[in-house]
Design a protein around this motif. Structure first.
Motif, short mmCIF file in Angstrom:
data_model
loop_
_atom_site.label_atom_id
_atom_site.label_comp_id
_atom_site.label_asym_id
_atom_site.label_seq_id
_atom_site.Cartn_x
_atom_site.Cartn_y
_atom_site.Cartn_z
N SER A 160 0.83 -1.19 0.00
CA SER A 160 0.00 0.00 0.00
C SER A 160 0.87 1.25 0.00
CB SER A 160 -0.91 -0.01 1.23
OG SER A 160 -1.59 1.22 1.36
N ASP A 162 -5.08 -2.03 10.97
CA ASP A 162 -4.82 -3.15 10.07
C ASP A 162 -6.12 -3.85 9.69
OD1 ASP A 162 -2.11 -2.78 9.95
OD2 ASP A 162 -1.72 -3.99 11.73
N ASP A 163 -7.01 -4.04 10.63
CA ASP A 163 -8.28 -4.70 10.37
C ASP A 163 -9.38 -3.65 10.44
OD1 ASP A 163 -7.20 -7.40 10.22
OD2 ASP A 163 -6.81 -7.15 12.35
N TRP A 177 -10.98 2.08 4.16
CA TRP A 177 -10.27 1.00 3.47
C TRP A 177 -11.21 0.15 2.62
CZ3 TRP A 177 -5.23 -0.30 2.87
CH2 TRP A 177 -4.31 0.46 3.59
N ARG A 193 -4.29 2.34 -1.93
CA ARG A 193 -4.52 1.37 -0.86
C ARG A 193 -4.49 -0.06 -1.43
NH1 ARG A 193 -6.85 4.42 3.42
NH2 ARG A 193 -7.56 6.46 2.69
N TYR A 219 -5.14 -4.11 -0.17
CA TYR A 219 -5.67 -4.91 0.94
C TYR A 219 -6.29 -6.20 0.41
CZ TYR A 219 -9.99 -2.55 -0.56
OH TYR A 219 -11.03 -2.05 -1.30
N ARG A 263 -9.72 -8.25 1.31
CA ARG A 263 -10.97 -7.98 2.01
C ARG A 263 -11.86 -9.22 2.04
NH1 ARG A 263 -14.16 -3.61 -0.95
NH2 ARG A 263 -15.23 -5.35 -1.98
N ALA A 314 -10.93 -5.80 6.18
CA ALA A 314 -9.81 -5.80 5.25
C ALA A 314 -8.50 -5.86 6.00
CB ALA A 314 -9.85 -4.56 4.37
N ARG A 355 -4.59 -4.89 5.56
CA ARG A 355 -3.72 -4.06 4.76
C ARG A 355 -2.48 -4.85 4.28
NH1 ARG A 355 -1.13 0.74 7.91
NH2 ARG A 355 -3.31 1.41 7.96
N ARG A 372 1.18 -4.51 3.70
CA ARG A 372 2.23 -3.59 4.12
C ARG A 372 3.51 -3.74 3.31
NH1 ARG A 372 1.86 -0.75 8.65
NH2 ARG A 372 0.04 -1.03 9.97
#
Length: 558
Positions: free
Chosen positions: A53, A62-63, A69, A80, A82, A84, A190, A192, A194
Motif C-alpha cells: 500500500s 490493520d483490520d 479501506w 490502498r 488490501y 478484504r 480488510a 492491509r 504492508r
C-alpha cells in the motif's frame, strides 16, 4: 477438415461449460470443502501477487471495518492495497450443530490467516520427532512452552512487532459458530498489505469435529492502482501502448493503401485484414483489463471476445506468413490444392490456442499449475513447429524459383523478408529458452512481478514482424513489379547460368549455343539439368497447380 473443426468446437464448448466465474481479483467459494492435514483442516482460499500500500502510515488500523479501506465509493487508484473478506459464510452439519447445544455460546471456531509467502514459517511448528509441520496448539505444546494457554485449540501464529509498534507477519481473524447455529458469517473487514509479495489466505479449523465444514462467499484483492492482480498490473499500460502502436501503423498503411488504390494486390488485402484484427484485439484487451481493474470483475462476453480475437489473430498471422513464404501473389497466383492444407493447419492451431487462452484468462484466478500448463502448451508447440518448418521450406523454394528466373526485384524483396523472419525465429528460440529457465526456477512464483513479460514479448515480436511486412509490401506505384505474371520466353534468362554450370572444366567457350566438343551431348546435359532443377523446385507442392506449373516450366526450358 470438417470433422476436425467440429471436434475442436465441441471440445471448446465443453470446456466453457465447466468454467467458473470470470473474475481476477474476486476469489469466490461455493461450498468449498476443507482438506485434512496433520492436525488441522485447511482451505487454500487464494494467492496473488500484491504490491505494498502506498498509504502505509495513514493511521488506519490493520483490520478496518466499514471505513475508508473498504468504502465502495473510494477511488480505485487510491494507493490502498488490501485483502478484504466479503461476508464469507461457513456451514457445518446439523449433527455437529446439535452437539453444540443452543445457548451455549461459541461452539466452533474457524480462523482466517492472511500471510505473505516469506512469513509462511511463522505459521505452525515443525515436530522434532516426525519432522512434519503441525498447525494447531494442544495441551502438550502448551506445557512445552510452544504456545500460550489462550492458544490451545487455535492456529499457532507468531506475530512480530515492528519498530513503529504495529504487528507484522501473518494476520489472523476468527469466525465463531454460536450455539446450535448451522452457519457462521465473517464480518466485512480488510487486511492491509504492508509489503510487496505473494500473499495467501487460508481458512483453518483445529477442531476435528468441524472438519466437514464448507465455505461460501468471496475475498477481494486490491492493489494500489486497482483490482488487477499484481502479476497482470503492467499489462494494462502495455496494451494501451500496443493499441496506439497499431493505430499508428494502421494509419500509415491506410494512407499508402488509399494513395495507391489502383495498384493494390490481393496480398495487400490480407495484410490489411491481419492489421485490423491485431488493432482490434489490442484495444479489446486494453478495455478488458481497464474494466476489471476498476470493478474487480471480468464479464464473460468481453473476456471471451478478447481471448478469441487473440487466438484468431495469432492463427491468421501465421497463415499470412506461410502464404507469403509460398509466394502467393508473387510467384503463384493462387495456393491451389495447398489451400485446404493451410486451412486445416490453421483450424487445428486456432482450436488449441483458443482452449489454452480460455483456460488461462476466463474463470481462472490463480496461475495455472505447471502440469496443466504443459498439457495446454504441448499441442500448440507441435503446430508451431509444423508452421515453422513449412514456412522455411516454402521460403527456400520461392527463393530458388526467383533466382532461377532472374527476377531480381522480387528476389531482393524475399531475401529481406527471409532475413527478418530468420531474426524473428532466432529471437523466439532465445526467448523460449529464457521462458523454460524462468518457469523451472520459479516454481513458487517468486518472480511474479516479471511474469507479464512472458506474454508481452510475443505481442511485441508479432507487431515487429507485421510492421516489416507492411514496409516491404506497402502499396506503391511499383507494386505491379512484385505481382505474379505469366512466364514468357523472354523472362527465362538462365541459359547463361546453366551454361556456367555445365561449362567444360578447361574453360572452353560455347559458340552459337554449342560446345566446341560434343555440343549435342552438352545441350542434352544442360536440358536434363534444367528439368531436374525444375523437378526439385516444384516437388514440395503436391497439388494439381504445381503439376501444371512444372509442365509449363519444362516446356519453356526446352
Amino acid at each position: 477438415m470438417g470433422a476436425r473443426a467440429t471436434a475442436c468446437a465441441c471440445a471448446l464448448v465443453l470446456l466453457l461449460a465447466n468454467v467458473s466465474g470470470a473474475r481476477s481479483s474476486a476469489h469466490a467459494y461455493a461450498r468449498a470443502s476443507f482438506y485434512a492435514t496433520n492436525d488441522a483442516a485447511i482451505v487454500a482460499a487464494g494467492r496473488e501477487g500484491m504490491f505494498a500500500s502506498a498509504n502505509a502510515n495513514d493511521g488506519t488500523t490493520d483490520d478496518a471495518r466499514a471505513g475508508a479501506w473498504i468504502d465502495a465509493r473510494a477511488r480505485v487508484s487510491d494507493g490502498r492495497a488490501y485483502v478484504r473478506l466479503d461476508g464469507v459464510t461457513f456451514e457445518r452439519s446439523e449433527r455437529v450443530a446439535r452437539a453444540g447445544g443452543a445457548g451455549q455460546g461459541a461452539t466452533g471456531l474457524v480462523e482466517i490467516v492472511t500471510f505473505e509467502r516469506g512469513d509462511a514459517s511463522a505459521i505452525g511448528v515443525v515436530d522434532e520427532v516426525s519432522g512434519r509441520r503441525r498447525f494447531c496448539c494442544d495441551a502438550k505444546m502448551k506445557s512445552d512452552g510452544v504456545c500460550g494457554s489462550s492458544d490451545v485449540g487455535r492456529v499457532i501464529v507468531r506475530e512480530d512487532v515492528g519498530e513503529d509498534g504495529t504487528s507484522t507477519g501473518p494476520r489472523r481473524a476468527e469466525v465463531w459458530f454460536d450455539g446450535d447455529d448451522v452457519t457462521a458469517r465473517s464480518d466485512v473487514e480488510a487486511v492491509r498489505v504492508r509489503k510487496t509479495g505473494m500473499y495467501h489466505v487460508w481458512f483453518v479449523i483445529c477442531d476435528p469435529d468441524h472438519a466437514g465444514v464448507t465455505v461460501s462467499g468471496r475475498t477481494m484483492w486490491k492493489n494500489p492502482n486497482g483490482y488487477l492482480p499484481g502479476a497482470k498490473t503492467a499489462l494494462l499500460p502495455f496494451y494501451g501502448f500496443a493499441t496506439m502502436a497499431y493505430l499508428g501503423l494502421g494509419f500509415a498503411w491506410t494512407l499508402a493503401h488509399v494513395g495507391h488504390w489502383r495498384h493494390v494486390l490481393g496480398l495487400h488485402n490480407c495484410i490489411t485484414a491481419v492489421l485490423a484484427l491485431s488493432m482490434t484485439e489490442s484495444a479489446v484487451w486494453y478495455f478488458d483489463y481497464a474494466n476489471f481493474n476498476a470493478t474487480g470483475y471480468r464479464p464473460y462476453v468481453f473476456t471471451m471476445v478478447a481471448v478469441l480475437l487473440g487466438s484468431l489473430r495469432a492463427t491468421l498471422s501465421r497463415a499470412l506468413v506461410l502464404t507469403v513464404s509460398m509466394g502467393y501473389g508473387v510467384v503463384r497466383p493462387t495456393l491451389g490444392g495447398m489451400s485446404a492444407k493451410v486451412i486445416s493447419l490453421g483450424i487445428c492451431y486456432l482450436c488449441s490456442a483458443a482452449v489454452k487462452d480460455v483456460v488461462e484468462h476466463v474463470g481462472s484466478v490463480d496461475d495455472l499449475r505447471p502440469g496443466a500448463r504443459l498439457f495446454l502448451v504441448l499441442p500448440i508447440s507441435v503446430f508451431e513447429t509444423v508452421f515453422l518448418l513449412w514456412i522455411f521450406s516454402s521460403l527456400s523454394r520461392t527463393l530458388t524459383q526467383l533466382a532461377l528466373r532472374r527476377q531480381t526485384q522480387k528476389l531482393a524483396l524475399y531475401r529481406a523478408f527471409t532475413n527478418a523472419l530468420a531474426l524473428s525465429a532466432a529471437l523466439s528460440v532465445v526467448w523460449l529458452a529464457y521462458e523454460m529457465w524462468f518457469k523451472s526456477t520459479d516454481m513458487i512464483d517468486e518472480k511474479w512481478e516479471s511474469v507479464w513479460m512472458l506474454s508481452a514479448f510475443w505481442n511485441v515480436l508479432s507487431f515487429g514482424l507485421l510492421a516489416v511486412m507492411c514496409f516491404l509490401w506497402k502499396p506503391s506505384g511499383a507494386s505491379s513489379q512484385y505481382a505474379y505474371s505469366e512466364l514468357t520466353n523472354g523472362d527465362i534468362t538462365e541459359d547463361s547460368w546453366w551454361s556456367e554450370l555445365v561449362a567444360p572444366a578447361d574453360g572452353g567457350e560455347f559458340a552459337n549455343g554449342k560446345s566446341p566438343h560434343n555440343g549435342a551431348k552438352s545441350s542434352r546435359v544442360m536440358n536434363s539439368a534444367k528439368k531436374s532443377r525444375a523437378m526439385r523446385d516444384f516437388s514440395l507442392d503436391d497439388d494439381d497447380d504445381s503439376t501444371r506449373d512444372l509442365e509449363m516450366e519444362m516446356g519453356k526450358i526446352e
